[in-house]
Write a protein that holds these residues in place. Structure first.
Motif, short mmCIF file in Angstrom:
data_model
loop_
_atom_site.label_atom_id
_atom_site.label_comp_id
_atom_site.label_asym_id
_atom_site.label_seq_id
_atom_site.Cartn_x
_atom_site.Cartn_y
_atom_site.Cartn_z
N GLY A 1 76.03 32.15 71.84
CA GLY A 1 76.13 32.83 70.55
C GLY A 1 77.15 33.93 70.47
N HIS A 2 77.92 34.14 71.56
CA HIS A 2 79.07 35.04 71.48
C HIS A 2 80.17 34.31 70.70
N ILE A 3 80.35 34.63 69.45
CA ILE A 3 81.36 33.96 68.62
C ILE A 3 82.38 35.01 68.18
N ILE A 4 83.66 34.69 68.37
CA ILE A 4 84.72 35.64 68.04
C ILE A 4 85.59 35.07 66.92
N PHE A 5 85.71 35.84 65.84
CA PHE A 5 86.62 35.52 64.75
C PHE A 5 87.75 36.55 64.85
N SER A 6 88.85 36.18 65.49
CA SER A 6 89.86 37.18 65.85
C SER A 6 90.58 37.78 64.64
N LYS A 7 90.48 37.15 63.47
CA LYS A 7 91.05 37.75 62.27
C LYS A 7 90.27 39.00 61.89
N HIS A 8 89.00 39.04 62.26
CA HIS A 8 88.12 40.13 61.84
C HIS A 8 87.66 41.05 62.97
N ALA A 9 87.71 40.58 64.22
CA ALA A 9 87.11 41.36 65.31
C ALA A 9 87.76 41.02 66.63
N VAL B 1 67.50 30.00 55.88
CA VAL B 1 68.22 30.13 57.14
C VAL B 1 67.69 31.36 57.88
N GLY B 2 67.84 31.37 59.19
CA GLY B 2 67.47 32.53 59.99
C GLY B 2 68.57 32.84 60.99
N PHE B 3 68.70 34.13 61.33
CA PHE B 3 69.68 34.55 62.33
C PHE B 3 69.02 35.48 63.33
N ALA B 4 69.32 35.26 64.61
CA ALA B 4 68.77 36.10 65.68
C ALA B 4 69.90 36.73 66.45
N TYR B 5 69.74 38.02 66.74
CA TYR B 5 70.74 38.77 67.49
C TYR B 5 70.17 39.16 68.85
N ASP B 6 71.05 39.62 69.74
CA ASP B 6 70.57 40.14 71.03
C ASP B 6 70.54 41.67 70.95
N GLY B 7 70.30 42.33 72.10
CA GLY B 7 70.07 43.77 72.12
C GLY B 7 71.16 44.61 71.50
N ASP B 8 72.43 44.24 71.73
CA ASP B 8 73.53 45.03 71.16
C ASP B 8 74.24 44.29 70.03
N ALA B 9 73.67 43.16 69.61
CA ALA B 9 74.12 42.41 68.42
C ALA B 9 75.54 41.89 68.51
N ASP B 10 75.99 41.54 69.72
CA ASP B 10 77.29 40.85 69.79
C ASP B 10 77.08 39.34 69.89
N ARG B 11 75.83 38.89 69.86
CA ARG B 11 75.52 37.47 69.84
C ARG B 11 74.74 37.12 68.57
N CYS B 12 74.85 35.87 68.16
CA CYS B 12 74.05 35.36 67.05
C CYS B 12 73.73 33.89 67.29
N LEU B 13 72.48 33.53 67.16
CA LEU B 13 72.07 32.14 67.08
C LEU B 13 71.38 31.95 65.74
N ALA B 14 71.40 30.73 65.22
CA ALA B 14 70.87 30.47 63.87
C ALA B 14 69.70 29.48 63.92
N VAL B 15 68.96 29.46 62.83
CA VAL B 15 67.83 28.54 62.66
C VAL B 15 67.95 27.90 61.28
N ASP B 16 67.84 26.56 61.22
CA ASP B 16 67.95 25.90 59.91
C ASP B 16 66.62 25.95 59.17
N GLU B 17 66.59 25.38 57.97
CA GLU B 17 65.41 25.48 57.10
C GLU B 17 64.18 24.79 57.67
N ASP B 18 64.36 23.89 58.64
CA ASP B 18 63.23 23.23 59.29
C ASP B 18 62.76 23.97 60.53
N GLY B 19 63.35 25.11 60.80
CA GLY B 19 62.98 25.88 61.98
C GLY B 19 63.62 25.37 63.26
N LYS B 20 64.73 24.63 63.13
CA LYS B 20 65.42 24.08 64.30
C LYS B 20 66.57 25.00 64.72
#
Length: 451
Positions: A331-339, A238-257
């Motif tokens: 990729g702005h994802i909020i888990f309000s239990k944690h953040a 798996v891969g994860f990409a963040y933006d400049g201040d790391a409040d976003r995340c997009l992911a990449v699966d094992e096939d590079g998708k």
């Protein structure tokens, strides 16, 4: 939105749209405002973080000068993420926090994000007062004198506590998993690898050598091509990409998708429902989420709400209605239990939790959502309101909406910062999307509404 402060703070090109003098005055006002009624009669305490832009140091020093001149004590987290500032503010009883960042923008832009004592984005009424002060309409603010002058403290320990918190969120060891991280040459460079290494992952990191001008340059969550190739070529799980201040995340699966924010919301939302940790059985989205996401939610019996574009509006809805999960396609994802803000590294940990607990690959988890083709075009217009309300334009959009039925949708919205109308269509094929958008643009042109 105000004159200076938009939905994500005061942002613009450094020393052009956002100047050192303005940053100093923002600091002066914040120190004054939160120092008027300090908690338990203690001094006003403000914590500051910054990303890796060359101008971030300049703005940090300007803010510190203004804050201490108004009597505030300032604690410096140095290079860190926006969500880490939010975490430190709310867990260590600071009066407010400031993040110096322009998020996913180019290096020559910068911004000042102010968080209240709960780690949330600043209330409009306070930012309105800051704008009044910047424009000389608020009145003079007295300087602190003698022992009332503020002081500055190195507070890297706060960032380390945030790292410890992230590690504590994980439910399982990542041992045996090959994980690639794209840190966008930004804030995540100082945090992400430490977290994944501590959890036992075989961690591969790219774009984690910031030099002040390479933040977001062909990397991170706005340029996913590099991470997609890296994951596939190096056999990562798996891969994860963040933006400049790391409040976003997009992911990449094992096939590079690519696995975008909509698929992340589905993967986490379904898992949370299965584990009875999705209060109200509801996920909060924005109007720009893909139709395919809603169809997948319908199939799983998960309810959803739609807000205006912007993670601020997503969080406000979650807070008001007691929802635990919300976010955006970007990729702005909020888990309000944690953040109380989007948190890119936290999001990647929650995705890893689903992968490990369900013993399924990211490719399999994401395959349950069929993303509909989407075409969005920007149209420069003389008057945004007139273009949106023109009777012929409205008639054409209604005609297209009826034609698309349940297999598509059309959305027309005004930009918040430019004289632009955005026309977006989702449908079964890209060809249908293109032709439908072009039909609307043709009417806008024929009606003499384009600039």
């Amino acid at each position: 939105m105000g004159k200076y402060f938009g939905t994500d703070g005061f942002r613009g090109e450094a020393n052009k749209d956002l100047t050192v003098e303005q940053a100093y005055r923002v600091g002066r006002f914040i120190g004054h405002f939160y120092g008027k009624n300090p908690r338990d009669k203690k001094r006003c305490r403000v914590v500051i973080g910054k990303d890796t832009r060359r101008s971030s140091y300049m703005f940090e020093y300007a803010l510190v000068s203004g804050l201490t001149a108004s009597g505030a004590d300032v604690y410096l987290l140095h290079v860190t993420t926006t969500p880490s500032v939010s975490y430190v503010v709310r867990t260590e009883e600071f009066d407010c926090g400031i993040m110096i960042s322009a998020s996913h923008n180019p290096y020559y832009d910068n911004g000042i994000k102010i968080l209240n004592g709960r780690g949330e984005k600043l209330e409009d009424e306070v930012s309105d007062k800051i704008e009044e002060y910047l424009d000389g309409k608020y009145g003079e603010i007295a300087f602190a004198l003698r022992e009332q002058i503020g002081r500055t403290t190195d507070y890297a320990a706060g960032r380390n506590r945030y790292i410890g918190y992230l590690i504590s969120v994980a439910t399982r060891s990542f041992k045996g998993k090959k994980v690639a991280l794209d840190c966008a040459n930004g804030s995540a460079s100082s945090i992400a690898k430490n977290v994944f290494d501590a959890l036992g992952a075989e961690t591969y990191v790219i774009n984690n050598l910031p030099d002040g001008v390479n933040i977001n340059v062909n990397c991170g969550s706005t340029h996913m091509e590099g991470l997609c190739s890296f994951v596939k070529e190096n056999g990562c799980d798996v891969g994860f990409a963040y933006d400049g201040d790391a409040d976003r995340c997009l992911a990449v699966d094992e096939d590079g998708k690519l696995v975008d924010g909509d698929k992340i919301l589905y993967i986490c939302g379904k898992y949370m429902k299965e584990n009875s940790s999705l209060p109200n059985n509801t996920v909060v989205t924005t109007i720009m989420s893909n139709l395919g996401l809603y169809k997948a939610f319908d199939r799983e019996g998960i309810s959803y709400e739609k807000t205006a574009v912007g993670d601020r509006f997503v969080y406000e809805n979650m807070q008001t209605n007691g929802h635990y999960l919300g976010g955006e396609q970007s990729g702005h994802i909020i888990f309000s239990k944690h953040a109380t803000t989007g948190d890119g590294i936290l999001t990647s940990l929650k995705i890893m939790e689903v992968i490990l607990e369900k013993k399924e690959s990211l490719k399999k988890l994401a395959s349950e959502v069929e993303i509909y083709p989407q075409v969005l075009k920007n149209v420069r217009v003389k008057d945004k309101k007139a273009a949106q309300e023109d009777e012929e334009v409205v008639r054409k959009t209604e005609e297209i909406s009826k034609r698309l039925g349940d297999d598509g949708r059309i959305l027309m919205r005004a930009s918040g910062t430019e004289p632009v109308i955005r026309v977006m269509v989702e449908a079964k094929t890209t060809e249908i999307c293109e032709s439908s958008v072009d039909e609307v643009i043709k009417v806008i042109s024929e009606r003499g509404l384009m600039s």
